[in-house]
Design a protein around this motif. Sequence first.
Motif, mmCIF file in Angstrom:
data_model
loop_
_atom_site.group_PDB
_atom_site.id
_atom_site.type_symbol
_atom_site.label_atom_id
_atom_site.label_comp_id
_atom_site.label_asym_id
_atom_site.label_seq_id
_atom_site.Cartn_x
_atom_site.Cartn_y
_atom_site.Cartn_z
ATOM 1 N N TYR A 148 0.862 -1.311 0.013
ATOM 2 C CA TYR A 148 0.059 0.056 0.149
ATOM 3 C C TYR A 148 1.032 1.310 0.048
ATOM 4 C CZ TYR A 148 -4.163 -2.692 0.600
ATOM 5 O OH TYR A 148 -5.427 -3.487 0.482
ATOM 6 N N SER A 149 2.041 1.094 -0.378
ATOM 7 C CA SER A 149 3.079 2.370 -0.364
ATOM 8 C C SER A 149 2.622 3.233 -1.695
ATOM 9 C CB SER A 149 4.356 1.903 -0.574
ATOM 10 O OG SER A 149 4.701 1.053 -1.706
ATOM 11 N N ALA A 150 2.603 4.418 -1.470
ATOM 12 C CA ALA A 150 2.332 5.469 -2.702
ATOM 13 C C ALA A 150 3.329 6.615 -2.551
ATOM 14 C CB ALA A 150 0.780 5.887 -2.302
ATOM 15 N N SER A 151 3.264 7.189 -3.470
ATOM 16 C CA SER A 151 4.261 8.271 -3.609
ATOM 17 C C SER A 151 3.636 9.473 -3.263
ATOM 18 C CB SER A 151 4.718 8.783 -5.202
ATOM 19 O OG SER A 151 5.240 9.839 -5.111
ATOM 20 N N THR A 152 4.217 10.346 -2.301
ATOM 21 C CA THR A 152 3.633 11.408 -1.498
ATOM 22 C C THR A 152 4.281 12.739 -2.264
ATOM 23 O OG1 THR A 152 5.438 11.443 0.155
ATOM 24 C CG2 THR A 152 3.402 10.355 0.686
ATOM 25 N N ILE A 153 4.887 12.474 -3.315
ATOM 26 C CA ILE A 153 5.592 14.056 -3.917
ATOM 27 C C ILE A 153 4.472 14.720 -4.802
ATOM 28 C CG2 ILE A 153 7.179 14.552 -5.619
ATOM 29 C CD1 ILE A 153 8.913 12.226 -4.864
ATOM 30 N N ILE A 154 4.331 15.791 -4.625
ATOM 31 C CA ILE A 154 3.458 16.555 -5.180
ATOM 32 C C ILE A 154 4.078 17.514 -6.282
ATOM 33 C CG2 ILE A 154 1.805 18.719 -5.079
ATOM 34 C CD1 ILE A 154 1.256 17.866 -2.253
ATOM 35 N N PRO A 155 3.845 17.500 -7.592
ATOM 36 C CA PRO A 155 4.245 18.177 -8.779
ATOM 37 C C PRO A 155 4.666 19.578 -8.387
ATOM 38 C CG PRO A 155 2.857 16.631 -9.194
ATOM 39 C CD PRO A 155 2.740 16.669 -8.123
ATOM 40 N N SER A 156 5.732 20.174 -8.636
ATOM 41 C CA SER A 156 6.075 21.301 -8.258
ATOM 42 C C SER A 156 5.089 22.593 -8.748
ATOM 43 C CB SER A 156 7.587 22.009 -8.914
ATOM 44 O OG SER A 156 7.583 21.728 -10.162
ATOM 45 N N SER A 157 4.426 22.223 -9.940
ATOM 46 C CA SER A 157 3.655 23.082 -10.606
ATOM 47 C C SER A 157 2.411 23.627 -9.697
ATOM 48 C CB SER A 157 3.058 22.535 -11.941
ATOM 49 O OG SER A 157 2.235 21.285 -11.525
ATOM 50 N N TYR A 158 1.970 22.777 -8.610
ATOM 51 C CA TYR A 158 0.891 22.888 -7.882
ATOM 52 C C TYR A 158 1.295 24.027 -6.730
ATOM 53 C CZ TYR A 158 -1.463 19.168 -9.999
ATOM 54 O OH TYR A 158 -2.143 18.386 -10.760
ATOM 55 N N TYR A 186 -5.486 15.592 -2.603
ATOM 56 C CA TYR A 186 -4.170 15.748 -2.014
ATOM 57 C C TYR A 186 -3.325 16.803 -2.408
ATOM 58 C CZ TYR A 186 0.361 14.154 -0.674
ATOM 59 O OH TYR A 186 1.783 14.318 -0.243
ATOM 60 N N TYR A 187 -3.436 17.071 -3.904
ATOM 61 C CA TYR A 187 -2.622 17.901 -4.533
ATOM 62 C C TYR A 187 -3.044 19.376 -4.093
ATOM 63 C CZ TYR A 187 -0.437 14.494 -7.791
ATOM 64 O OH TYR A 187 0.257 13.638 -7.931
ATOM 65 N N GLN A 188 -4.507 19.484 -3.709
ATOM 66 C CA GLN A 188 -4.973 20.649 -3.220
ATOM 67 C C GLN A 188 -4.292 21.296 -2.076
ATOM 68 O OE1 GLN A 188 -7.244 21.285 -0.422
ATOM 69 N NE2 GLN A 188 -7.713 23.242 -1.094
ATOM 70 N N THR A 189 -3.833 20.595 -1.283
ATOM 71 C CA THR A 189 -3.056 20.734 -0.011
ATOM 72 C C THR A 189 -1.982 21.604 -0.335
ATOM 73 O OG1 THR A 189 -1.612 18.647 0.137
ATOM 74 C CG2 THR A 189 -3.824 18.750 1.265
ATOM 75 N N ALA A 190 -1.314 21.420 -1.434
ATOM 76 C CA ALA A 190 -0.116 22.373 -1.850
ATOM 77 C C ALA A 190 -0.557 23.625 -2.216
ATOM 78 C CB ALA A 190 0.357 21.555 -3.007
ATOM 79 N N PHE A 191 -1.715 24.114 -3.183
ATOM 80 C CA PHE A 191 -1.830 25.407 -3.539
ATOM 81 C C PHE A 191 -2.927 26.110 -2.619
ATOM 82 C CE2 PHE A 191 -4.205 22.612 -6.651
ATOM 83 C CZ PHE A 191 -5.604 22.962 -6.115
ATOM 84 N N GLU A 192 -3.644 25.330 -1.655
ATOM 85 C CA GLU A 192 -4.567 25.846 -0.744
ATOM 86 C C GLU A 192 -5.614 26.826 -1.294
ATOM 87 O OE1 GLU A 192 -1.684 27.299 2.325
ATOM 88 O OE2 GLU A 192 -1.557 25.392 3.172
ATOM 89 N N LYS A 193 -6.266 26.524 -2.259
ATOM 90 C CA LYS A 193 -7.217 27.295 -2.794
ATOM 91 C C LYS A 193 -8.373 26.340 -2.945
ATOM 92 C CE LYS A 193 -5.543 31.342 -3.352
ATOM 93 N NZ LYS A 193 -5.901 32.714 -2.927
ATOM 94 N N PRO A 194 -9.671 27.012 -2.773
ATOM 95 C CA PRO A 194 -10.756 26.047 -3.201
ATOM 96 C C PRO A 194 -10.689 25.225 -4.479
ATOM 97 C CG PRO A 194 -11.374 28.366 -2.499
ATOM 98 C CD PRO A 194 -10.102 28.268 -2.605
ATOM 99 N N GLN A 195 -11.180 24.194 -4.586
ATOM 100 C CA GLN A 195 -11.043 23.409 -5.846
ATOM 101 C C GLN A 195 -12.407 23.329 -6.243
ATOM 102 O OE1 GLN A 195 -9.476 19.432 -5.355
ATOM 103 N NE2 GLN A 195 -10.352 18.873 -7.325
ATOM 104 N N VAL A 196 -12.697 23.550 -7.759
ATOM 105 C CA VAL A 196 -14.081 23.235 -8.401
ATOM 106 C C VAL A 196 -14.329 22.003 -8.383
ATOM 107 C CG1 VAL A 196 -15.288 23.780 -10.486
ATOM 108 C CG2 VAL A 196 -13.519 25.354 -9.671
ATOM 109 N N GLY A 197 -15.484 21.750 -7.774
ATOM 110 C CA GLY A 197 -15.816 20.099 -7.536
ATOM 111 C C GLY A 197 -15.491 19.596 -6.326
#
Length: 298
Positions: free
Chosen positions: A187-197, A232-243
Amino acid sequence: GQSLNVQLSSTLSWSNDLLSLFTPSFMNGILSNYSSYTSPIYSLNTSFPAFERVGYIGYSVLFLVIFAVYSDYKETRLKNSGPFFFAGFIMLWLSLGALLQVAGQAYAIPGPYILYSYIPFFNQIREPSRFGFGSELCFALLAAIGFSKLMKIRNGKGPLNNNFALFAVFLVLLFVEYYGMPATANYSASTIIPSSYYQIAKVQGNYSVLMLPAVGIPSISSSAVNVEKEMYYQTAFEKPQVGGSLARYTSDEILNFVRVPLVRESTCLEITQNFTNSSPIIENFTKLNLLLFWRYNT
């Protein structure tokens, strides 16, 4: 909107099997291999998730619950533990659903859940096994009472007469009984968020972010994996996400988004490598689509 009318026959796959209350979860990599009942309990209908039918109480907790009720009965005639015990029992009974199931076999023995089809509002509860959450809370409180009373016993010099040792024993038992990772699964998963976010976070202003593909297309089940990543990626830019939603999407909400050409076509392009329309981007938005984006300040 989505219909919530309950068909009692459809609740069987969402109800706890009686043996599941006393059989470790199929996800327990330590104990599940030692139970011959695990397979029939969780395979009544393979089209529904088996984890919805996990109702394991745990023998260590069950011991503490019984000890709490027994001790409180002797002292106060269940004045302290009685309400929790009876509430937990009723909710555990409700979690068994409309008909009793034993080892994957349904029997014509009705349970109290069947009454819900005649009670307004309550007849919208479609998954009986969810009542198990309430019973777990009640039994957790009773287990705490039982453990507290057990620590007060001082009738010997053995190691269990030491509070720390007693706590350690039950901690190990709880870990073994409620271990939730299958032995053969990774159940391992990558926790790396792309820099663009992270770059999005630097953009000033009051706005929401539309992440494409925004939602899963109903006809393409594999697209649903995007939802977890987006949250998960939304935690990087901390803005509301559509949907963005902490719960599941309703069919109406999904249709509102997939009707937007930009959303649908980008999703199809990623998943199928093709567009569904000849002009995927330059198309008119409906008033409903525009209102939806306006609400999110996209």
